[in-house]
Design a protein around this motif. Structure first.
Motif, PDB file in Angstrom:
ATOM      1  N   MET A   1      64.836 -44.205  33.627  1.00 34.06           N
ATOM      2  CA  MET A   1      66.129 -43.738  34.097  1.00 34.06           C
ATOM      3  C   MET A   1      67.081 -43.678  32.907  1.00 34.06           C
ATOM      4  O   MET A   1      67.201 -44.613  32.134  1.00 34.06           O
ATOM      5  N   SER A   2      67.793 -42.581  32.787  1.00 35.54           N
ATOM      6  CA  SER A   2      68.722 -42.409  31.674  1.00 35.54           C
ATOM      7  C   SER A   2      69.991 -43.223  31.916  1.00 35.54           C
ATOM      8  O   SER A   2      70.301 -43.620  33.041  1.00 35.54           O
ATOM      9  N   LEU A   3      70.718 -43.459  30.850  1.00 34.53           N
ATOM     10  CA  LEU A   3      71.981 -44.189  30.944  1.00 34.53           C
ATOM     11  C   LEU A   3      72.970 -43.441  31.832  1.00 34.53           C
ATOM     12  O   LEU A   3      73.696 -44.046  32.613  1.00 34.53           O
ATOM     13  N   GLN A   4      72.967 -42.120  31.734  1.00 31.33           N
ATOM     14  CA  GLN A   4      73.874 -41.311  32.552  1.00 31.33           C
ATOM     15  C   GLN A   4      73.522 -41.435  34.040  1.00 31.33           C
ATOM     16  O   GLN A   4      74.409 -41.564  34.883  1.00 31.33           O
ATOM     17  N   ALA A   5      72.232 -41.427  34.365  1.00 32.10           N
ATOM     18  CA  ALA A   5      71.811 -41.572  35.764  1.00 32.10           C
ATOM     19  C   ALA A   5      72.163 -42.962  36.292  1.00 32.10           C
ATOM     20  O   ALA A   5      72.631 -43.102  37.424  1.00 32.10           O
ATOM     21  N   LEU A   6      71.951 -43.978  35.476  1.00 29.44           N
ATOM     22  CA  LEU A   6      72.299 -45.340  35.871  1.00 29.44           C
ATOM     23  C   LEU A   6      73.806 -45.467  36.107  1.00 29.44           C
ATOM     24  O   LEU A   6      74.251 -46.035  37.095  1.00 29.44           O
ATOM     25  N   SER A   7      74.582 -44.913  35.187  1.00 27.75           N
ATOM     26  CA  SER A   7      76.044 -44.937  35.311  1.00 27.75           C
ATOM     27  C   SER A   7      76.492 -44.236  36.590  1.00 27.75           C
ATOM     28  O   SER A   7      77.355 -44.731  37.308  1.00 27.75           O
ATOM     29  N   SER A   8      75.879 -43.117  36.883  1.00 22.00           N
ATOM     30  CA  SER A   8      76.228 -42.369  38.091  1.00 22.00           C
ATOM     31  C   SER A   8      75.923 -43.184  39.350  1.00 22.00           C
ATOM     32  O   SER A   8      76.722 -43.216  40.291  1.00 22.00           O
ATOM     33  N   GLN A   9      74.781 -43.878  39.359  1.00 20.35           N
ATOM     34  CA  GLN A   9      74.439 -44.707  40.512  1.00 20.35           C
ATOM     35  C   GLN A   9      75.384 -45.893  40.651  1.00 20.35           C
ATOM     36  O   GLN A   9      75.780 -46.245  41.755  1.00 20.35           O
ATOM     37  N   LEU A  10      75.736 -46.536  39.536  1.00 14.59           N
ATOM     38  CA  LEU A  10      76.651 -47.680  39.580  1.00 14.59           C
ATOM     39  C   LEU A  10      78.042 -47.285  40.063  1.00 14.59           C
ATOM     40  O   LEU A  10      78.730 -48.073  40.704  1.00 14.59           O
ATOM     41  N   LEU A  11      78.464 -46.073  39.747  1.00 11.09           N
ATOM     42  CA  LEU A  11      79.802 -45.622  40.115  1.00 11.09           C
ATOM     43  C   LEU A  11      79.853 -44.944  41.482  1.00 11.09           C
ATOM     44  O   LEU A  11      80.930 -44.604  41.961  1.00 11.09           O
ATOM     45  N   TYR A  12      78.696 -44.761  42.122  1.00 11.50           N
ATOM     46  CA  TYR A  12      78.654 -44.060  43.403  1.00 11.50           C
ATOM     47  C   TYR A  12      79.538 -44.740  44.451  1.00 11.50           C
ATOM     48  O   TYR A  12      80.358 -44.092  45.105  1.00 11.50           O
ATOM     49  N   ILE A  13      79.396 -46.040  44.625  1.00 10.57           N
ATOM     50  CA  ILE A  13      80.157 -46.733  45.676  1.00 10.57           C
ATOM     51  C   ILE A  13      81.654 -46.734  45.376  1.00 10.57           C
ATOM     52  O   ILE A  13      82.448 -46.349  46.242  1.00 10.57           O
ATOM     53  N   PRO A  14      82.110 -47.139  44.169  1.00 11.61           N
ATOM     54  CA  PRO A  14      83.563 -47.091  43.949  1.00 11.61           C
ATOM     55  C   PRO A  14      84.134 -45.675  44.010  1.00 11.61           C
ATOM     56  O   PRO A  14      85.268 -45.483  44.450  1.00 11.61           O
ATOM     57  N   ARG A  15      83.352 -44.685  43.608  1.00 14.60           N
ATOM     58  CA  ARG A  15      83.845 -43.309  43.648  1.00 14.60           C
ATOM     59  C   ARG A  15      83.882 -42.795  45.086  1.00 14.60           C
ATOM     60  O   ARG A  15      84.819 -42.097  45.479  1.00 14.60           O
ATOM     61  N   THR A  16      82.892 -43.157  45.896  1.00 12.57           N
ATOM     62  CA  THR A  16      82.781 -42.647  47.261  1.00 12.57           C
ATOM     63  C   THR A  16      83.635 -43.430  48.255  1.00 12.57           C
ATOM     64  O   THR A  16      84.196 -42.865  49.189  1.00 12.57           O
ATOM     65  N   TYR A  17      83.725 -44.750  48.054  1.00 18.81           N
ATOM     66  CA  TYR A  17      84.469 -45.629  48.960  1.00 18.81           C
ATOM     67  C   TYR A  17      85.460 -46.482  48.158  1.00 18.81           C
ATOM     68  O   TYR A  17      85.358 -47.706  48.152  1.00 18.81           O
ATOM     69  N   PRO A  18      86.415 -45.859  47.482  1.00 16.38           N
ATOM     70  CA  PRO A  18      87.261 -46.627  46.559  1.00 16.38           C
ATOM     71  C   PRO A  18      88.100 -47.716  47.237  1.00 16.38           C
ATOM     72  O   PRO A  18      88.237 -48.814  46.694  1.00 16.38           O
TER      73      PRO A  18
END
Length: 196
Positions: A1-18
């Motif tokens: 998994m790339s760093l960008q993909a990992l970052s996107s997954q980690l930020l999914y919850i705060p971005r979607t349900y801030p």
């Protein structure tokens, strides 16, 4: 998994349900900071549950709720360039005088109005009432401590909030404050936690 993909997954919850993420994160962070302070810094043999509950509750309703509304809704309306400025590359930020001005205005409003006249009175009302005191007790503690509290807050808050308003998109403003304020909350717990 790339760093960008990992970052996107980690930020999914705060971005979607801030908002929900902010409530949960700030409540847990604030309670944990007080717990750490009581057990590891003050070396208490038993946890003062009322005090710890006061920090958990304050973390949820004020830090997760009120601050979220203020920084992510009110500031967004008052400072329409805030979100786009935060997303600019540094080179562009350095050229954007209007965006820089809005950062300074956000920090000034926060440090001169919001923290002294909203945050600290709410902190004392929440903490002292949950611990069994009265509104008058809370007001007296606020008046007694506000000058010293605000000066201490400014030492760390001005640089932290300048960074926050310069670099964090709206959905990361509260998570960044939670990260920064873990230390601040532990300090406040140490300084004022046992005070009634």
């Amino acid at each position: 998994m790339s760093l960008q993909a990992l970052s996107s997954q980690l930020l999914y919850i705060p971005r979607t349900y801030p908002f929900s993420f902010s409530l949960i994160l700030t409540s847990a962070k604030t309670g944990a900071a007080d717990y750490m302070t009581q057990i590891y810094i003050e070396k208490r043999e038993t946890l003062d549950i009322k005090r710890n509950v006061a920090f958990w509750v304050f973390g949820a309703w004020f830090l997760g709720g009120v601050q979220y509304y203020f920084y992510c809704n009110i500031y967004k309306a008052w400072f329409p360039r805030a979100e786009s400025f935060a997303l600019l590359p540094l080179r562009e930020k350095l050229k954007d005088k209007a965006g820089q001005s809005q950062v300074v205005q956000q920090v000034a409003i926060d440090m001169l109005l919001f923290e002294p006249f909203v945050y600290f009175p709410c902190f004392y009302q929440n903490k002292i009432r949950i611990q069994g005191g009265t509104g008058r007790d809370a007001w007296n503690a606020y008046v007694r401590n506000v000058q010293a509290d605000v000066i201490e807050f400014w030492k760390y808050g001005i640089p932290a909030f300048t960074f926050n308003f310069t670099f964090c998109p709206m959905y990361l403003r509260i998570p960044f404050i939670a990260l920064y304020s873990f230390g601040w909350t532990a300090y406040l717990s140490f300084l004022r936690g046992a005070e009634r």
